[in-house]
Design a protein around this motif. Structure first.
Motif, PDB file in Angstrom:
ATOM      1  N   ALA A 125       4.182 -18.255  29.193  1.00  0.00           N
ATOM      2  CA  ALA A 125       3.535 -18.038  27.782  1.00  0.00           C
ATOM      3  C   ALA A 125       2.112 -18.915  27.648  1.00  0.00           C
ATOM      4  O   ALA A 125       1.660 -18.742  26.320  1.00  0.00           O
ATOM      5  N   HIS A 126       1.670 -19.547  28.589  1.00  0.00           N
ATOM      6  CA  HIS A 126       0.484 -20.483  28.479  1.00  0.00           C
ATOM      7  C   HIS A 126       0.641 -21.289  27.435  1.00  0.00           C
ATOM      8  O   HIS A 126      -0.423 -21.668  26.720  1.00  0.00           O
ATOM      9  N   GLY A 127       1.746 -21.757  27.265  1.00  0.00           N
ATOM     10  CA  GLY A 127       2.201 -22.832  26.022  1.00  0.00           C
ATOM     11  C   GLY A 127       1.627 -24.290  26.614  1.00  0.00           C
ATOM     12  O   GLY A 127       1.824 -24.564  27.702  1.00  0.00           O
ATOM     13  N   ALA A 128       1.028 -24.795  25.301  1.00  0.00           N
ATOM     14  CA  ALA A 128       0.773 -26.285  25.401  1.00  0.00           C
ATOM     15  C   ALA A 128       1.527 -27.360  25.932  1.00  0.00           C
ATOM     16  O   ALA A 128       1.457 -28.099  26.310  1.00  0.00           O
ATOM     17  N   GLU A 129       2.987 -26.705  26.005  1.00  0.00           N
ATOM     18  CA  GLU A 129       4.107 -27.847  26.164  1.00  0.00           C
ATOM     19  C   GLU A 129       4.365 -27.839  27.589  1.00  0.00           C
ATOM     20  O   GLU A 129       5.300 -28.549  27.748  1.00  0.00           O
ATOM     21  N   THR A 130       3.743 -27.113  28.306  1.00  0.00           N
ATOM     22  CA  THR A 130       4.066 -26.784  29.507  1.00  0.00           C
ATOM     23  C   THR A 130       4.189 -28.302  30.378  1.00  0.00           C
ATOM     24  O   THR A 130       5.238 -28.601  31.215  1.00  0.00           O
ATOM     25  N   PRO A 131       2.948 -28.939  30.368  1.00  0.00           N
ATOM     26  CA  PRO A 131       3.141 -30.419  30.852  1.00  0.00           C
ATOM     27  C   PRO A 131       4.070 -31.173  30.784  1.00  0.00           C
ATOM     28  O   PRO A 131       4.906 -31.966  31.301  1.00  0.00           O
ATOM     29  N   LYS A 132       4.407 -31.137  29.262  1.00  0.00           N
ATOM     30  CA  LYS A 132       5.538 -32.030  28.890  1.00  0.00           C
ATOM     31  C   LYS A 132       6.847 -31.908  29.493  1.00  0.00           C
ATOM     32  O   LYS A 132       7.552 -32.726  29.880  1.00  0.00           O
ATOM     33  N   HIS A 133       7.160 -30.557  29.557  1.00  0.00           N
ATOM     34  CA  HIS A 133       8.483 -30.176  30.005  1.00  0.00           C
ATOM     35  C   HIS A 133       8.742 -30.341  31.717  1.00  0.00           C
ATOM     36  O   HIS A 133       9.532 -30.924  32.140  1.00  0.00           O
ATOM     37  N   LEU A 134       7.435 -30.246  32.508  1.00  0.00           N
ATOM     38  CA  LEU A 134       7.421 -30.523  33.689  1.00  0.00           C
ATOM     39  C   LEU A 134       7.506 -32.041  33.915  1.00  0.00           C
ATOM     40  O   LEU A 134       8.273 -32.125  34.970  1.00  0.00           O
ATOM     41  N   ALA A 187       0.800 -15.387  18.121  1.00  0.00           N
ATOM     42  CA  ALA A 187       1.055 -15.041  19.452  1.00  0.00           C
ATOM     43  C   ALA A 187       0.169 -15.861  20.395  1.00  0.00           C
ATOM     44  O   ALA A 187       0.601 -15.849  21.622  1.00  0.00           O
ATOM     45  N   TRP A 188      -0.665 -16.730  19.941  1.00  0.00           N
ATOM     46  CA  TRP A 188      -1.588 -17.498  20.689  1.00  0.00           C
ATOM     47  C   TRP A 188      -1.706 -18.704  20.161  1.00  0.00           C
ATOM     48  O   TRP A 188      -2.314 -19.673  20.901  1.00  0.00           O
ATOM     49  N   ALA A 189      -1.131 -19.269  19.097  1.00  0.00           N
ATOM     50  CA  ALA A 189      -1.438 -20.295  18.403  1.00  0.00           C
ATOM     51  C   ALA A 189      -0.856 -21.623  19.243  1.00  0.00           C
ATOM     52  O   ALA A 189      -1.281 -22.657  19.071  1.00  0.00           O
ATOM     53  N   HIS A 190       0.273 -21.215  19.805  1.00  0.00           N
ATOM     54  CA  HIS A 190       1.270 -22.344  20.687  1.00  0.00           C
ATOM     55  C   HIS A 190       0.349 -22.414  21.925  1.00  0.00           C
ATOM     56  O   HIS A 190       1.023 -23.342  22.801  1.00  0.00           O
ATOM     57  N   CYS A 191      -0.645 -21.741  22.390  1.00  0.00           N
ATOM     58  CA  CYS A 191      -1.056 -21.602  23.788  1.00  0.00           C
ATOM     59  C   CYS A 191      -1.937 -23.406  24.049  1.00  0.00           C
ATOM     60  O   CYS A 191      -2.289 -23.950  23.156  1.00  0.00           O
TER      61      CYS A 191
END
Length: 455
Positions: free
Chosen positions: A30-39, A226-230
């Motif tokens: 989802a091109h989410g800004a939270e990706t690095p945190k979860h990784l 749809a893109w605010a979370h990105c």
């Protein structure tokens, strides 16, 4: 060993680690800004999880920054150590190979490793999205589409990532000229995955390529969630909306979006720089005074002249340096590009020579108002410009500069031929740019005719 929530096997045994990994993959889709945190959380819980280390390295390479190459190498080292300790699945080993190949300067071999995963696990959304992302960097639209269409039959209607797959399919369809099918797939992707910013933006591309700016604005308006979370991809969606307003001549709205959304955060990510520089270039081609907005982009770009990771990035850094009149930095960037092109060792260096160097020389000449030289170089680069990566909409700034160089050089027939080709690839429809340039060409021919003395 346990399967993740998408049904693909992993070497993870801990339920908390699986949960963190699922969140990382979903956020990436989802091109989410939270990706690095979860990784990061995944690696805290499973420090010997080779797949997470490999994906971390691939993420760093996708950022296109020279200083992060070493960080990606460290990720590969950690992945290899995890492999030596055993327990990794064959699938995970392919991801490590994909990282190794790209670090060796062979991104197409990296894609091949990911495609091997998809042959064995066709419904693996992580391999699907990474293959799609690397192909996008390489400008391989046909490959993007073929990869997605091979995977489509494996995704059942209830597959957790089916919406994101359809978003990728929508973009690949648009980039290969199937606009009606792309719009259908993109709208379906949002029904299944309301946070699929990639699918939403694929439909925005369709509106761009079919010269329907008002329809594109209507499509994006009200769907901001749809893109605010990105991550920084959200700036790119705002960029698309600004382009639509520009096509309608709504310059005040364009500048307001630039200041409030596109460059509200003065980031130095090359994708954000490309949004900004290409928009300012378009504005200036239309005769708009952009004030001092070039300055911060030129300052950032002057620090990136030695990157050389992606031609696409280098060309947009160059636009910023030209706009900010940074002559020394322009010389440094061009000199480094010439050295890279001469080396011709890796795939990136080969592409730096063609189309990179001709494009760069054309942009430099345009900045110096040497429009004949600019047109010669830009028209030469145009034949292979897709190899610089990005999308049709992103590369269109170079198309516009080529056409404008031809018009300003008085090479009206050649400029018109490119304009005709540009319109043909946009479903044969005339957008605001095309209409304005046809008027300029007609005026130029009229002036030339009037200048002929009567016999």
């Amino acid at each position: 060993m346990r399967n993740d929530s998408f049904g693909t096997p992993t070497s993870l045994a801990d339920a908390d680690a699986i949960e963190a990994w699922d969140k990382a993959v979903l956020a990436f889709l989802a091109h989410g800004a939270e990706t690095p945190k979860h990784l990061v959380r995944t690696l805290e819980l499973a420090p010997r999880f080779a797949l997470a280390h490999a994906v971390k390295g691939l993420f760093y390479l996708l950022l296109g920054r020279r200083e992060l190459i070493e960080t990606a190498r460290e990720a590969l080292k950690s992945a290899d150590q995890a492999l030596q300790e055993g327990g990794a699945t064959p699938r995970e080993r392919h991801f490590v190979d994909a990282l190794r190949m790209w670090l060796d300067g062979k991104p197409t071999a990296s894609i091949a490793s990911l495609e091997q995963v998809l042959r064995e696990h066709p419904a693996d959304p992580l391999a699907m999205k990474l293959s799609h992302a690397i192909r996008f960097v390489l400008g391989d639209a046909a490959g993007m589409r073929a990869s997605i269409e091979r995977a489509l039959p494996a995704y059942e209607p209830d597959h957790k990532a089916r919406g994101y797959l359809l978003g990728c399919h929508a973009f690949a369809l648009e980039e290969t000229g199937e606009y009606a099918k792309a719009e259908i797939a993109g709208r379906q992707s949002l029904w299944l995955a309301p946070d699929d910013a990639w699918g939403l933006h694929a439909v925005a591309h369709v509106y761009d390529m079919t010269a329907d700016a008002r329809g594109g604005i209507d499509w994006l308006t009200g769907r901001e969630a749809a893109w605010a979370h990105c991550n920084n991809f959200r700036y790119h969606v705002w960029w698309h909306k600004a382009l639509m307003h520009l096509d309608l001549g709504e310059v005040d709205t364009v500048l307001a979006l630039y200041d409030a959304e596109i460059r509200a955060d003065k980031t130095d990510d090359y994708r954000d720089i490309s949004n900004a520089t290409s928009l300012l270039s378009r504005l200036e081609l239309d005769g708009v005074d952009v004030g001092t907005r070039w300055e911060e982009l030129a300052q950032i770009s002057a620090e990136r002249t030695e990157d050389g990771c992606l031609i696409f990035a280098d060309l947009h850094y160059l636009l910023a340096l030209i706009g900010g009149q940074r002559e020394d930095a322009i010389a440094r960037l061009l000199g480094r590009m010439q050295c890279d092109a001469a080396a011709s060792g890796t795939e990136s260096q080969i592409r730096m020579g063609d189309p990179g160097l001709a494009s760069a020389r054309g942009l430099q000449a345009f900045g110096e108002a040497d429009f004949h030289t600019a047109f010669d170089h830009l028209a030469q680069a145009r034949r292979t410009l897709q190899n610089a990566g990005g999308s049709h909409a992103q590369r269109d700034v170079f198309e516009r500069l080529t056409i404008d160089a031809g018009i300003r050089a008085g090479r009206l027939d050649q400029a018109e031929a490119i304009l005709d080709d540009r319109q043909a690839r946009r479903a044969g429809r005339e957008d605001g740019y095309t209409s304005a340039r046809r008027d300029l060409i007609a005026a130029g021919r009229g002036a030339a005719h009037q200048s002929i003395p009567a016999q």
